[in-house]
Design a protein around this motif. Structure first.
Motif, PDB file in Angstrom:
ATOM      1  N   SER A 217      37.359  21.418  52.846  1.00  0.00           N
ATOM      2  CA  SER A 217      36.666  22.592  53.685  1.00  0.00           C
ATOM      3  C   SER A 217      37.979  23.267  54.221  1.00  0.00           C
ATOM      4  O   SER A 217      38.979  22.590  54.664  1.00  0.00           O
ATOM      5  CB  SER A 217      35.890  22.283  54.470  1.00  0.00           C
ATOM      6  N   MET A 218      37.937  24.434  54.707  1.00  0.00           N
ATOM      7  CA  MET A 218      39.015  25.341  55.071  1.00  0.00           C
ATOM      8  C   MET A 218      38.470  25.516  56.501  1.00  0.00           C
ATOM      9  O   MET A 218      37.535  26.025  56.915  1.00  0.00           O
ATOM     10  CB  MET A 218      39.297  26.666  54.365  1.00  0.00           C
ATOM     11  N   VAL A 311      44.282  26.261  58.181  1.00  0.00           N
ATOM     12  CA  VAL A 311      45.109  27.512  57.744  1.00  0.00           C
ATOM     13  C   VAL A 311      45.455  28.186  59.081  1.00  0.00           C
ATOM     14  O   VAL A 311      44.449  28.662  59.786  1.00  0.00           O
ATOM     15  CB  VAL A 311      44.065  28.368  56.946  1.00  0.00           C
ATOM     16  N   VAL A 312      46.649  28.369  59.101  1.00  0.00           N
ATOM     17  CA  VAL A 312      47.070  29.129  60.282  1.00  0.00           C
ATOM     18  C   VAL A 312      47.453  30.621  60.005  1.00  0.00           C
ATOM     19  O   VAL A 312      48.034  30.948  59.020  1.00  0.00           O
ATOM     20  CB  VAL A 312      48.592  28.386  61.000  1.00  0.00           C
ATOM     21  N   ASN A 332      47.523  29.745  54.000  1.00  0.00           N
ATOM     22  CA  ASN A 332      46.730  29.665  52.503  1.00  0.00           C
ATOM     23  C   ASN A 332      45.802  30.799  52.579  1.00  0.00           C
ATOM     24  O   ASN A 332      45.009  30.779  53.143  1.00  0.00           O
ATOM     25  CB  ASN A 332      46.180  28.387  52.431  1.00  0.00           C
ATOM     26  N   PHE A 333      45.905  31.951  51.623  1.00  0.00           N
ATOM     27  CA  PHE A 333      45.152  32.865  51.319  1.00  0.00           C
ATOM     28  C   PHE A 333      44.319  32.732  50.326  1.00  0.00           C
ATOM     29  O   PHE A 333      43.756  33.937  49.552  1.00  0.00           O
ATOM     30  CB  PHE A 333      46.009  34.151  51.512  1.00  0.00           C
ATOM     31  N   SER A 334      44.065  31.642  49.587  1.00  0.00           N
ATOM     32  CA  SER A 334      43.474  31.597  48.293  1.00  0.00           C
ATOM     33  C   SER A 334      41.872  31.723  48.376  1.00  0.00           C
ATOM     34  O   SER A 334      41.497  32.137  47.343  1.00  0.00           O
ATOM     35  CB  SER A 334      43.542  29.986  47.729  1.00  0.00           C
ATOM     36  N   ARG A 379      41.119  41.239  60.440  1.00  0.00           N
ATOM     37  CA  ARG A 379      40.023  40.371  60.165  1.00  0.00           C
ATOM     38  C   ARG A 379      40.181  39.992  58.404  1.00  0.00           C
ATOM     39  O   ARG A 379      40.718  40.713  57.687  1.00  0.00           O
ATOM     40  CB  ARG A 379      38.749  40.708  60.240  1.00  0.00           C
ATOM     41  N   TYR A 380      40.079  38.967  58.157  1.00  0.00           N
ATOM     42  CA  TYR A 380      39.987  38.350  56.794  1.00  0.00           C
ATOM     43  C   TYR A 380      38.930  37.609  56.500  1.00  0.00           C
ATOM     44  O   TYR A 380      38.198  37.214  57.224  1.00  0.00           O
ATOM     45  CB  TYR A 380      41.228  37.460  56.345  1.00  0.00           C
TER      46      TYR A 380
END
Length: 482
Positions: A217-218, A311-312, A332-334, A379-380
């Protein structure tokens, strides 16, 4: 007693053939194990308003077994059990309702039941009661082990259809070879037979770590913020838990835990929450964080663990020719599917206005001015919605840097000229200061100043005398003047 049962059975069969107006129905009822079974027996014609007698019987091995009855005198009879689980709830059988209720049904309660009503005319109905039960083997299982799901029906019909649901959603598994926390919850078996549908539900408990449900989990956090790393164990005997480790995502090599990471106390051991949190996230804190513990099941010690990836997120800024560029950067943007930049303006009483500006990874602010000072937010999003956000504060210094960068090409000459002017002025002032200091040093010795002054005066007098004599006599008369 057996003679009486045989007589009742013969009486039921005889009533089905002799009495005029007799109606027989074959009905089916499917109920869950442990619930309340309602065996319907209703006079649809309402011809029997006040029957003289009602008999509920069950056929077991071709024998008639009395379940509940009421005689013509109003006397009620029940089986000798404490407490009794069968009763007719309708008082005085209002509206021709003679239905029977059985509480806490078990597999043994399944079978054929007969309702017989005697009055001016007679009515008889036959009901088939089937019990559905859901069970697991073993009833309690540890993460990673096998468990079998069972859906038993008693009596078993010749043809049946059933399907599974897990927490209200369709499930096609009957055997779970490697059970996980995602498999825990309410398992429901829906059974259909002769256009009658019944269901039963049972809860499957999976021991291990309940939060998070699975590995990989992220967890997203912005630089400078705080973040929680969840690790909650299920109920059960926990021998030792809450051991946190960190490793890199690339080579899976061990890394030190951040200095601002705090863990919940391991005392008391009965506490199930072993979560940790990072008070202030810094650039470089990303990685795989693993929480592990030892649990005991039937004298077997089993290690369970859960890994999550931190993830930073941070904002990278750059400026060129008056234009500032803000880039949303994640370690990490996967799992990221889209970005959104917003302008946040704060007003009185802590009110804020949020305006969407761009949908790209980076944001370009041309001709940076005072109006651009303040907060910018990135925002992502992932496939399931918002993952997190990170903010950037544009300060006045940043605006000045942007303006100077945009005008640097036009003001190079001006800057060089001003620099030269300041240098000349500095040299002049420095020379004046040196002269002033020299004069100050001379004034410190008045006797020396008098001697120097007299010597200069005498030298001038001699030079004037020599000039006059040379002009009058035409010779060198320097000795005379001296």
């Amino acid at each position: 007693m057996h003679l009486q049962q045989k007589a009742q059975l013969l009486l039921v069969l005889g009533l089905a053939l002799v009495f005029e107006g007799v109606k027989c129905w074959d009905q089916e009822v499917i109920v869950a194990y442990g619930s309340v079974a309602l065996l319907p027996c209703v006079d649809d014609s309402s011809a029997l308003s006040h029957p003289s007698a009602v008999y509920w019987s069950r056929i077991v091995d071709n024998k008639m077994m009395t379940v509940w009855r009421r005689e013509k005198s109003g006397l009620e009879f029940r089986p000798v059990k404490s407490p009794s689980r069968v009763f007719c709830p309708a008082p005085n059988f209002g509206k021709g309702n003679y239905s029977l209720h059985i509480t806490g049904v078990t597999e043994e309660d399944g079978g054929r039941y007969i309702c017989k009503v005697e009055g001016k005319t007679s009515m008889m109905k036959e009901i088939m009661l089937r019990i559905v039960k859901v069970s697991f083997s073993p009833p309690i299982v540890m993460e990673g082990f096998r468990v079998d799901t069972r859906c038993d029906i008693s009596p078993i019909p010749k043809i049946r259809r059933h399907h599974w649901e897990l927490n209200g959603k369709a499930a096609d598994k009957a055997v779970l070879y490697s059970v996980s926390q995602r498999d825990s919850g309410n398992w429901t078996c829906r059974v259909s037979h002769n256009n009658v549908v019944g269901k039963a539900t049972a809860f499957l408990q999976v021991r291990g770590i309940s939060t998070p449900l699975a590995d990989s989990s992220m967890v997203y956090a912005a630089v400078g913020s705080s973040v929680s790393l969840p690790c909650v164990f299920t109920e059960g005997l926990v021998q030792h838990s809450g051991i946190w480790e960190r490793s890199s995502t690339a080579r899976n090599s061990s890394l030190p835990l951040p200095s601002s990471l705090h863990q919940r106390s391991l005392v008391p051991l009965s506490s199930l929450d072993r979560s940790a949190w990072i008070e202030t996230v810094e650039n470089g804190d990303e990685g795989i964080y693993t929480c592990s513990g030892i649990m005991k099941l039937e004298n077997i010690k089993i290690k369970v663990q859960r890994s999550m990836q931190l993830v930073v997120a941070r904002v990278l800024s750059s400026s060129s020719k008056g234009q500032m560029t803000l880039a949303c950067h994640l370690s990490n943007f996967s799992q990221v599917t889209s970005y959104e930049w917003l302008r946040v303006i704060y007003g009185v009483n802590n009110t804020q206005t949020v305006t969407s500006v761009s949908k790209s990874t980076s944001l370009k602010i041309p001709n940076v001015s005072e109006e651009d000072i303040g907060e910018w937010m990135c925002r992502y999003y992932g496939k399931d919605g918002l993952l997190g956000n990170v903010t950037y504060q544009l300060h006045r210094m940043g605006v000045q840097m942007g303006q100077s960068g945009s005008k640097s090409g036009n003001k190079v000459g001006m800057v060089m000229g001003l620099g030269s002017l300041f240098l000349v002025m500095f040299l002049i002032l420095f020379q004046l200061y040196k002269n002033y200091r020299r004069k100050k040093m001379v004034l410190l010795y008045p006797a020396m100043e008098t001697i120097v002054h007299e010597a200069a005066t005498e030298q001038e007098r001699i030079e004037r005398c020599q000039a006059k004599l040379n002009e009058a006599c035409g010779g060198d008369l320097k000795s005379v003047c001296v």
